[in-house]
Design a protein around this motif. Structure first.
Motif, PDB file in Angstrom:
ATOM      1  N   ASP A   7      -1.705  11.745   0.140  1.00 53.45           N
ATOM      2  CA  ASP A   7      -1.593  10.627   1.089  1.00 53.45           C
ATOM      3  C   ASP A   7      -2.289  10.983   2.386  1.00 53.45           C
ATOM      4  O   ASP A   7      -1.856  11.884   3.112  1.00 53.45           O
ATOM      5  N   THR A  65      -3.168   7.471  -2.024  1.00 50.87           N
ATOM      6  CA  THR A  65      -3.058   6.231  -1.267  1.00 50.87           C
ATOM      7  C   THR A  65      -4.457   5.756  -0.879  1.00 50.87           C
ATOM      8  O   THR A  65      -5.275   6.538  -0.410  1.00 50.87           O
ATOM      9  N   VAL A 186       4.473   7.783  -4.067  1.00 54.79           N
ATOM     10  CA  VAL A 186       3.062   7.791  -4.445  1.00 54.79           C
ATOM     11  C   VAL A 186       2.911   8.444  -5.823  1.00 54.79           C
ATOM     12  O   VAL A 186       2.192   7.945  -6.697  1.00 54.79           O
TER      13      VAL A 186
END
Length: 221
Positions: A7, A65, A186
């Motif tokens: 991320d 992400t 995630v």
């Protein structure tokens, strides 16, 4: 399935080794760094792998992400994920920050539809609505605040995220004040993603802030 989750779409820079069999993060590393994702991401990945007792060959899938969020951060994370996927010959899944926000809300409120929001600054919001089972109800959108208020005036579910205060009356007192994403989610969404969806691609919704100064360009000889 062992997933390497990345991320970098916001101010945070995080990496985690996620085990889908137990829905747990085996180990993670990272920090809310603001800037410098390119310089620090690989170190955080190495740190997470070492803490988990894993090597890259143990990874079955990459999850990253893809935005909306920081233009530079998104590029760094997506490039890293695609590079690892190619080198390891494993699938890579792109997870939107709005989907991760919605997944966090669904964990606490599993029976409700979700409107995930992010404050995009400049009097604009990133928004996307989801059914109670997590299926997207709408596309990810960037909207001016009045337009978002009109579009979602009759939304029948839970509104969450950093821009929720703009879409509720009265404004939510406990609306999230951070754009940090739960790296476990995630990993979870990456593990559940369809591996045939293709390579992860950035979801910017807005162009870069830095633009070339065409009026000052020097003519080529």
């Amino acid at each position: 399935m062992i997933v390497l989750a990345i991320d970098t779409a916001g101010t945070g820079c995080f990496a985690a080794v996620y085990d889908s069999a137990t829905d747990t993060v085996v180990a993670s590393a990272g920090a809310d760094i603001g800037r410098g994702h390119a310089e620090q991401l690989m170190g955080f990945i190495d740190e997470a792998l070492a803490a988990a007792g894993k090597v890259l060959a143990d990874i079955d899938r990459i999850a990253v992400t893809v935005g909306p969020g920081s233009f530079t951060g998104i590029r760094v994370g997506v490039a890293a994920a695609r590079g690892f996927a190619l080198a390891l010959n494993v699938p890579a899944a792109g997870i939107t920050t709005l989907a991760a926000i919605a997944e966090a809300a669904r964990e606490a409120h599993p029976e409700r539809a979700i409107l995930a929001t992010i404050d995009a600054k400049r009097e604009e919001l990133y928004c996307q609505s989801f059914e109670a089972d997590g299926t997207p109800r709408s596309e990810a959108l960037m909207l001016e605040i009045p337009e978002a208020q009109r579009l979602f005036a009759d939304f029948d579910g839970l509104i969450c995220g950093t821009a929720a205060k703009h879409l509720t009356d009265p404004p939510l007192e406990n609306a999230a004040q951070t754009d940090l994403t739960d790296i476990r989610l995630v990993g979870r969404l990456g593990a559940a993603a369809d591996p045939s969806q293709g390579k992860p691609s950035p979801l910017y919704l807005r162009g870069p802030d830095v633009k070339s100064q065409a009026g000052f360009a020097v003519a080529r000889a």
